[in-house]
Design a protein around this motif. Structure first.
Motif, PDB file in Angstrom:
ATOM      1  N   SER B   2       1.468  -1.395  -0.193  1.00 34.44           N
ATOM      2  CA  SER B   2       0.146  -0.412  -0.258  1.00 34.44           C
ATOM      3  C   SER B   2       0.658   1.356  -0.012  1.00 34.44           C
ATOM      4  CB  SER B   2      -1.479   0.259   1.721  1.00 34.44           C
ATOM      5  OG  SER B   2      -1.791   0.900   1.548  1.00 34.44           O
ATOM      6  N   VAL B   3       0.866   2.197  -1.543  1.00 34.13           N
ATOM      7  CA  VAL B   3       1.255   4.245  -1.078  1.00 34.13           C
ATOM      8  C   VAL B   3       0.418   4.563  -0.641  1.00 34.13           C
ATOM      9  CG1 VAL B   3       2.849   4.779  -2.157  1.00 34.13           C
ATOM     10  CG2 VAL B   3       2.815   2.301  -1.811  1.00 34.13           C
ATOM     11  N   ARG B   4       0.688   5.257   0.150  1.00 35.12           N
ATOM     12  CA  ARG B   4      -0.377   6.174  -0.219  1.00 35.12           C
ATOM     13  C   ARG B   4       0.079   7.654   0.537  1.00 35.12           C
ATOM     14  NH1 ARG B   4      -3.709   3.244   4.664  1.00 35.12           N
ATOM     15  NH2 ARG B   4      -3.809   2.413   2.525  1.00 35.12           N
ATOM     16  N   GLY B   5      -0.880   9.067  -0.416  1.00 34.16           N
ATOM     17  CA  GLY B   5      -0.557  10.452  -0.280  1.00 34.16           C
ATOM     18  C   GLY B   5      -1.551  10.120   0.503  1.00 34.16           C
ATOM     19  N   ARG B   6      -2.851  10.077   1.234  1.00 36.72           N
ATOM     20  CA  ARG B   6      -3.868  10.786   1.670  1.00 36.72           C
ATOM     21  C   ARG B   6      -4.380   8.677   2.690  1.00 36.72           C
ATOM     22  NH1 ARG B   6      -8.726  10.645  -0.981  1.00 36.72           N
ATOM     23  NH2 ARG B   6      -8.328   9.564  -2.870  1.00 36.72           N
ATOM     24  N   ALA B   7      -4.573   9.519   3.869  1.00 39.00           N
ATOM     25  CA  ALA B   7      -5.408   8.552   4.921  1.00 39.00           C
ATOM     26  C   ALA B   7      -6.861   8.029   4.245  1.00 39.00           C
ATOM     27  CB  ALA B   7      -6.176   9.058   6.269  1.00 39.00           C
ATOM     28  N   ILE B   8      -7.711   6.576   4.253  1.00 39.32           N
ATOM     29  CA  ILE B   8      -8.642   6.910   3.820  1.00 39.32           C
ATOM     30  C   ILE B   8      -9.763   7.266   4.635  1.00 39.32           C
ATOM     31  CG2 ILE B   8     -10.148   4.689   2.826  1.00 39.32           C
ATOM     32  CD1 ILE B   8      -8.100   2.857   1.894  1.00 39.32           C
ATOM     33  N   PRO B   9     -10.251   8.035   4.165  1.00 42.26           N
ATOM     34  CA  PRO B   9     -12.123   8.417   4.885  1.00 42.26           C
ATOM     35  C   PRO B   9     -12.743   6.961   5.668  1.00 42.26           C
ATOM     36  CG  PRO B   9     -12.420   8.625   2.737  1.00 42.26           C
ATOM     37  CD  PRO B   9     -11.164   8.226   2.532  1.00 42.26           C
ATOM     38  N   THR B  10     -13.086   6.737   7.021  1.00 45.93           N
ATOM     39  CA  THR B  10     -13.324   6.242   7.453  1.00 45.93           C
ATOM     40  C   THR B  10     -14.882   6.434   8.148  1.00 45.93           C
ATOM     41  OG1 THR B  10     -11.851   5.052   8.679  1.00 45.93           O
ATOM     42  CG2 THR B  10     -13.472   4.601   9.815  1.00 45.93           C
ATOM     43  N   PRO B  11     -15.956   5.911   7.116  1.00 50.60           N
ATOM     44  CA  PRO B  11     -17.617   6.825   7.563  1.00 50.60           C
ATOM     45  C   PRO B  11     -17.972   6.344   9.371  1.00 50.60           C
ATOM     46  CG  PRO B  11     -17.379   4.225   6.487  1.00 50.60           C
ATOM     47  CD  PRO B  11     -16.351   4.721   6.555  1.00 50.60           C
ATOM     48  N   ASP B  12     -18.786   7.359   9.460  1.00 53.54           N
ATOM     49  CA  ASP B  12     -18.202   7.397  11.262  1.00 53.54           C
ATOM     50  C   ASP B  12     -19.411   6.057  11.237  1.00 53.54           C
ATOM     51  OD1 ASP B  12     -17.032   9.550  11.130  1.00 53.54           O
ATOM     52  OD2 ASP B  12     -18.418  10.767  10.650  1.00 53.54           O
ATOM     53  N   SER B  13     -20.902   6.642  10.489  1.00 58.76           N
ATOM     54  CA  SER B  13     -22.084   5.706  10.861  1.00 58.76           C
ATOM     55  C   SER B  13     -21.386   3.575  10.614  1.00 58.76           C
ATOM     56  CB  SER B  13     -23.224   5.913  10.147  1.00 58.76           C
ATOM     57  OG  SER B  13     -22.820   5.525   9.080  1.00 58.76           O
ATOM     58  N   GLU B  66     -13.427  -7.332   5.236  1.00 57.78           N
ATOM     59  CA  GLU B  66     -12.445  -7.488   4.505  1.00 57.78           C
ATOM     60  C   GLU B  66     -11.999  -6.908   3.227  1.00 57.78           C
ATOM     61  OE1 GLU B  66      -9.051  -8.036   6.198  1.00 57.78           O
ATOM     62  OE2 GLU B  66      -7.739  -8.010   4.564  1.00 57.78           O
ATOM     63  N   ASP B  67     -13.141  -7.420   2.087  1.00 59.52           N
ATOM     64  CA  ASP B  67     -13.262  -6.994   0.908  1.00 59.52           C
ATOM     65  C   ASP B  67     -13.253  -5.474   0.607  1.00 59.52           C
ATOM     66  OD1 ASP B  67     -12.343  -9.034  -0.653  1.00 59.52           O
ATOM     67  OD2 ASP B  67     -14.896  -9.711  -0.393  1.00 59.52           O
ATOM     68  N   TRP B  68     -13.420  -4.984   1.623  1.00 58.36           N
ATOM     69  CA  TRP B  68     -14.126  -3.536   1.201  1.00 58.36           C
ATOM     70  C   TRP B  68     -12.817  -2.102   2.440  1.00 58.36           C
ATOM     71  CZ3 TRP B  68     -17.498  -2.142  -2.464  1.00 58.36           C
ATOM     72  CH2 TRP B  68     -18.979  -3.386  -3.001  1.00 58.36           C
ATOM     73  N   LYS B  69     -12.063  -3.659   2.592  1.00 56.58           N
ATOM     74  CA  LYS B  69     -11.348  -2.820   3.604  1.00 56.58           C
ATOM     75  C   LYS B  69     -10.601  -1.161   2.832  1.00 56.58           C
ATOM     76  CE  LYS B  69      -6.811  -3.763   5.516  1.00 56.58           C
ATOM     77  NZ  LYS B  69      -5.472  -3.906   5.886  1.00 56.58           N
ATOM     78  N   TYR B  70     -11.261  -1.206   1.896  1.00 58.80           N
ATOM     79  CA  TYR B  70      -9.911   0.082   0.426  1.00 58.80           C
ATOM     80  C   TYR B  70     -11.045   1.025   0.157  1.00 58.80           C
ATOM     81  CZ  TYR B  70      -5.792  -2.310   1.742  1.00 58.80           C
ATOM     82  OH  TYR B  70      -4.724  -2.982   2.688  1.00 58.80           O
ATOM     83  N   THR B  71     -12.463   0.631   0.434  1.00 57.99           N
ATOM     84  CA  THR B  71     -13.108   0.388  -0.189  1.00 57.99           C
ATOM     85  C   THR B  71     -14.369   1.381   0.083  1.00 57.99           C
ATOM     86  OG1 THR B  71     -12.945  -0.792  -2.571  1.00 57.99           O
ATOM     87  CG2 THR B  71     -15.139  -0.100  -2.739  1.00 57.99           C
ATOM     88  N   ASP B  72     -14.824   2.919  -0.246  1.00 63.83           N
ATOM     89  CA  ASP B  72     -15.602   3.271   0.996  1.00 63.83           C
ATOM     90  C   ASP B  72     -17.023   3.943  -0.008  1.00 63.83           C
ATOM     91  OD1 ASP B  72     -17.146   5.267   2.293  1.00 63.83           O
ATOM     92  OD2 ASP B  72     -16.230   7.188   2.106  1.00 63.83           O
ATOM     93  N   THR B  73     -17.919   2.984   0.925  1.00 65.20           N
ATOM     94  CA  THR B  73     -19.921   3.080  -0.032  1.00 65.20           C
ATOM     95  C   THR B  73     -19.989   4.109   0.612  1.00 65.20           C
ATOM     96  OG1 THR B  73     -20.043   1.389   1.515  1.00 65.20           O
ATOM     97  CG2 THR B  73     -19.341   0.410  -0.587  1.00 65.20           C
ATOM     98  N   THR B  74     -19.987   5.096   1.116  1.00 66.54           N
ATOM     99  CA  THR B  74     -20.091   6.561   1.748  1.00 66.54           C
ATOM    100  C   THR B  74     -20.625   6.913   0.220  1.00 66.54           C
ATOM    101  OG1 THR B  74     -18.699   6.136   3.271  1.00 66.54           O
ATOM    102  CG2 THR B  74     -21.161   8.397   3.193  1.00 66.54           C
ATOM    103  N   PRO B  75     -20.333   6.776  -1.135  1.00 66.70           N
ATOM    104  CA  PRO B  75     -21.147   7.766  -1.621  1.00 66.70           C
ATOM    105  C   PRO B  75     -21.574   7.310  -2.730  1.00 66.70           C
ATOM    106  CG  PRO B  75     -18.406   7.724  -2.151  1.00 66.70           C
ATOM    107  CD  PRO B  75     -18.844   6.980  -1.279  1.00 66.70           C
ATOM    108  N   ILE B  76     -22.104   6.141  -1.873  1.00 66.20           N
ATOM    109  CA  ILE B  76     -23.243   6.029  -2.747  1.00 66.20           C
ATOM    110  C   ILE B  76     -24.583   5.233  -1.078  1.00 66.20           C
ATOM    111  CG2 ILE B  76     -24.782   3.396  -3.687  1.00 66.20           C
ATOM    112  CD1 ILE B  76     -21.526   2.933  -4.530  1.00 66.20           C
ATOM    113  N   ALA B  77     -24.095   5.094  -0.762  1.00 64.14           N
ATOM    114  CA  ALA B  77     -25.078   5.087   0.809  1.00 64.14           C
ATOM    115  C   ALA B  77     -25.446   6.973   1.042  1.00 64.14           C
ATOM    116  CB  ALA B  77     -24.124   4.400   2.131  1.00 64.14           C
ATOM    117  N   ARG B  78     -25.243   7.395   0.587  1.00 65.15           N
ATOM    118  CA  ARG B  78     -26.224   8.798   1.170  1.00 65.15           C
ATOM    119  C   ARG B  78     -26.611   9.663   0.218  1.00 65.15           C
ATOM    120  NH1 ARG B  78     -20.250  12.112  -0.045  1.00 65.15           N
ATOM    121  NH2 ARG B  78     -19.959  12.042  -2.943  1.00 65.15           N
ATOM    122  N   GLU B  79     -26.578   8.664  -1.010  1.00 63.08           N
ATOM    123  CA  GLU B  79     -27.724   9.726  -1.978  1.00 63.08           C
ATOM    124  C   GLU B  79     -29.263   8.345  -1.797  1.00 63.08           C
ATOM    125  OE1 GLU B  79     -26.659  11.318  -4.016  1.00 63.08           O
ATOM    126  OE2 GLU B  79     -24.544  11.811  -3.642  1.00 63.08           O
TER     127      GLU B  79
END
Lengths: 260, 459
Positions: B2-13, B66-79
């Motif tokens: 993993s190489v990253r320039g920024r942290a992955i946001p973690t949904p609060d909920s 584990e399968d969604w560790k790097y994948t934030d579904t908030t952009p979908i869940a919030r709509e």
């Protein structure tokens, strides 16, 4: 000889280190237009370093000396500026570049050089014709050229591709870095023919080789022997034959004795 | 790795269960379900209802899984999504989609998931090939559809599969009878976007090859949208014995396009699934390829390329299940990430107990072109059998200095040489696509997305 004219290449007391280890230790060499020079030497004598330094590869420290190309400071030029000014290095190990088409690469290179010479970009049809003609000359299968640069080419095909590039780019000074290694006799002859076709009073060739074999087909005007980062002796084509007979070891010790 | 320039946001909920409910509740999904045409067979309506229940229980996967560790579904869940109108209110602009119909073979074009009557002229298909919309297939080959639906992509606990099934209405149905062979690719083109409200679309496609059948199917998903447009699509593939499918999946989306795509495959003895996934993502994209090698001598060859710019998120997940021995898989996925884009590659290979002589190779190579771009790459080999040959590798890097010097030594300026190598890195995958018209289209898309000079082809 064209001694009165300005040499195409003039190397003066060149010292080069890699990671603080001296590899070249005071090279002097003058090449004029129209001349073919051969540098022979055993493994580790600094042959490839000399080639790379002349072509402008990074990772070499020039600790002393200078190199003039057509009277200009070669070492201050970027690799592409050197190429555009007519210097060409045939690589000992040509690089495979998947995804970049051979034809596209060649045409981009040719047009960059043409632009520097004040010429219009070559027309697609003319380019195709030029490649066909030169491919025949160096005996390279045209189908190979539709592939990515050197991808999946055999050792011999890669070397031929180097000579093809040379034939198309028509350099003023062609440097061959062990282009003969790994070639069978037929391929060697084709490569030599390719180089010979370029031979006239406008062009010059510096052929670096381990063996004398290539020089039977590509008869040089001068032969230099490079041992331990220094040119230990120079002569005519007969020197190559003598080396072949006596070997580097004997010549090396003899010369070392003289130097000491 | 993993190489990253920024942290992955973690949904609060995020819930402890690993799933998050839609942030505005399930109401919009229930409404959408209620709006679906009821004129489908009863078994399908029941299946949809069951799937809606599953989705209601699950919600969307969270990064605790584990399968969604790097994948934030908030952009979908919030709509709050709506279904597109049936039939669509507008027609797509021809200049948007026509360049993507290039095979010269049979094609179906869907706009917002709806099959367009304006079918491009194509030579008629032989009798042993069905190319239908899913609704037509339900009318003509209902038993076959019923027998296959959900067999490659089972409901299980997959949120997006459940949601797709709950809102399933249209798709493409491609079926080749045993022994049928198509020389020219079939094209399936899905044009999304052009909506005023956040929109969800759940197409379900089928590609079914009988024993010994052979075909190339090119799926293209394109579209641009200023409001969120989510495609949650599934393609179920079933390959009979000695069937050979080349499946090219091109995604070229922009702006607020969101895309969840799953290709789920079952392979019989001696079959070949050659998958080529090429992704130019919009805002958020995840593409999953799952294949199950269910019998000896089945082969899966997976190539992938993703090129992301801006703040795009793009995720490729592959799962290759060597359920039986003497099966082979090869994977090469490449990513080019620019701007502040974030890429993920997760390649999972299972070798089941007793699947002796399985041979699996996986490679993922990525090029990061900016300091803000990020890639997470994770090979996952789970091997439960002896006497297998498995390898994997991942590389994250800059350009090859040796190649750069080689190009420059031929007179190519440093900047041009760099572009050439970036283009070449990506183009290696494009060159594997076995159809020149598709390659030509993809090269153009590649140049556009990489902003490189056009490499004209003099030959």
């Amino acid at each position: 000889m064209t001694m009165a004219k300005q040499p195409i290449l003039e190397i003066r007391n060149l010292h080069v280190s890699v990671n603080h280890t001296p590899i070249l230790r005071g090279i002097d060499l003058v090449i004029h237009h129209g001349e073919v020079h051969a540098i022979m030497g055993p493994n580790g004598s600094g042959k490839s370093t000399l080639c790379y330094v002349l072509a402008g590869r990074e990772g070499y420290t020039i600790t002393e000396g200078q190199v003039l190309y057509d009277g200009k400071n070669l070492l201050a030029m970027s690799p592409e500026e050197r190429a555009q000014a007519g210097l060409f290095l045939a690589f000992q190990y040509p690089v495979e570049i998947p995804g970049v088409g051979n034809m596209y690469f060649l045409r981009t290179a040719l047009n960059a050089i043409r632009k520097h010479r004040g010429l219009e970009p070559i027309d697609a049809m003319d380019f195709l014709q030029l490649v066909r003609e030169k491919a025949k000359l160096v005996g390279i299968d045209e189908r190979l050229l539709k592939r990515s640069v050197n991808e999946g080419f055999s050792g011999g095909e890669k070397k031929r591709n180097e000579v093809l590039q040379m034939a198309i780019l028509e350099p003023t000074l062609a440097i061959l870095d062990e282009t003969d290694s790994g070639l069978d006799i037929d391929a060697l002859r084709i490569v030599a023919d390719g180089v010979n076709a370029l031979r006239n009073d406008q062009h010059a060739v510096l052929a670096i080789t381990h063996y004398q074999r290539l020089l039977e087909y590509l008869v040089p005007d001068y032969v230099h022997v490079l041992i331990g980062g220094q040119i230990v002796c120079s002569g005519g084509p007969e020197l190559a034959a003598e080396l072949e007979r006596r070997g580097y070891a004997e010549l090396g010790s003899q010369v070392t004795a003289v130097v000491q | 790795m993993s190489v990253r320039g920024r942290a992955i946001p973690t949904p609060d909920s995020m819930s402890a269960s690993g799933f998050i409910p839609p942030l505005q509740g399930f109401g919009s999904y229930e409404n959408a379900f209620g709006q679906l045409s009821q004129s489908v067979p009863a078994w399908l309506q029941q299946l949809r209802a069951a799937a809606l229940d599953t989705f209601r229980q699950l919600g969307f996967p969270s990064q605790r899984l584990e399968d969604w560790k790097y994948t934030d579904t908030t952009p979908i869940a919030r709509e709050v999504f709506q279904l597109p109108r049936r039939p669509p209110a507008t027609e797509p602009r021809a200049e948007l989609w026509e360049p993507w119909v290039f095979s010269g073979g049979a094609a179906m074009v869907f706009f917002q998931g709806w099959p367009l009557p304006l079918q491009p002229v194509a030579p008629p298909l032989p009798d042993e090939v069905s190319l239908l919309s899913l609704q037509d297939a339900l009318a003509k080959e209902e038993a076959l559809v019923r027998g296959l639906l959900g067999t490659s992509a089972p409901l299980n606990e997959q949120s997006f599969t459940a949601l797709n099934t709950a809102l399933l209405d249209e798709g493409a149905w491609v079926r080749l009878a045993p022994g049928a062979r198509l020389a020219t690719p079939i094209q399936l083109l899905f044009v999304g976007g052009s909506v005023e409200h956040p929109t969800i679309l759940c197409p379900r496609n089928f590609i079914v090859l009988g024993d010994g059948a052979e075909a190339t199917v090119i799926e293209c998903w394109i579209g641009e949208s200023s409001v969120p447009f989510l495609t949650n699509g599934i393609t179920e593939v079933v390959l009979g014995e000695e069937a050979h499918l080349t499946h090219v999946r091109i995604l070229a989306e922009r702006e607020a396009m969101l895309h969840m795509g799953l290709t789920a495959v079952r392979q019989s003895r001696g079959s070949t699934f050659r998958s080529q996934v090429i992704t130019f993502p919009g805002q958020w994209t995840r593409v999953e390829i799952h294949t199950r090698l269910e019998a000896p001598a089945a082969t899966a060859l997976l190539d992938g390329l993703f090129v992301a710019n801006g703040s795009s998120f793009v995720d490729h997940h592959t799962t290759i299940d060597h359920a039986q021995g003497a099966t082979t898989s090869r994977q090469l996925y490449k990513g080019v990430l620019n701007g502040a884009s974030h890429g993920v590659f997760n390649g999972k290979v299972f070798v089941r107990p007793g699947a002796l002589k399985s041979d699996a190779q996986q490679m993922n190579k990525n090029l990061l072109l900016s300091d803000d771009a990020e890639i997470d790459t994770k090979p996952q080999l789970e091997i439960f059998a002896d006497d297998v040959k498995c390898s994997h590798g991942a590389a994250i890097g800059q350009l090859d200095e040796e190649a750069l010097f080689y190009l420059r030594s031929r007179g190519v300026a440093a900047g041009d040489a760099r572009h050439m190598l970036i283009y070449g890195f990506a183009n290696e995958i494009v060159e594997r696509v076995p159809w020149e018209n598709a390659r030509r289209r993809l090269r153009a898309a590649l140049q556009e997305r990489l902003a490189t000079a056009p490499p004209e082809d003099p030959a």
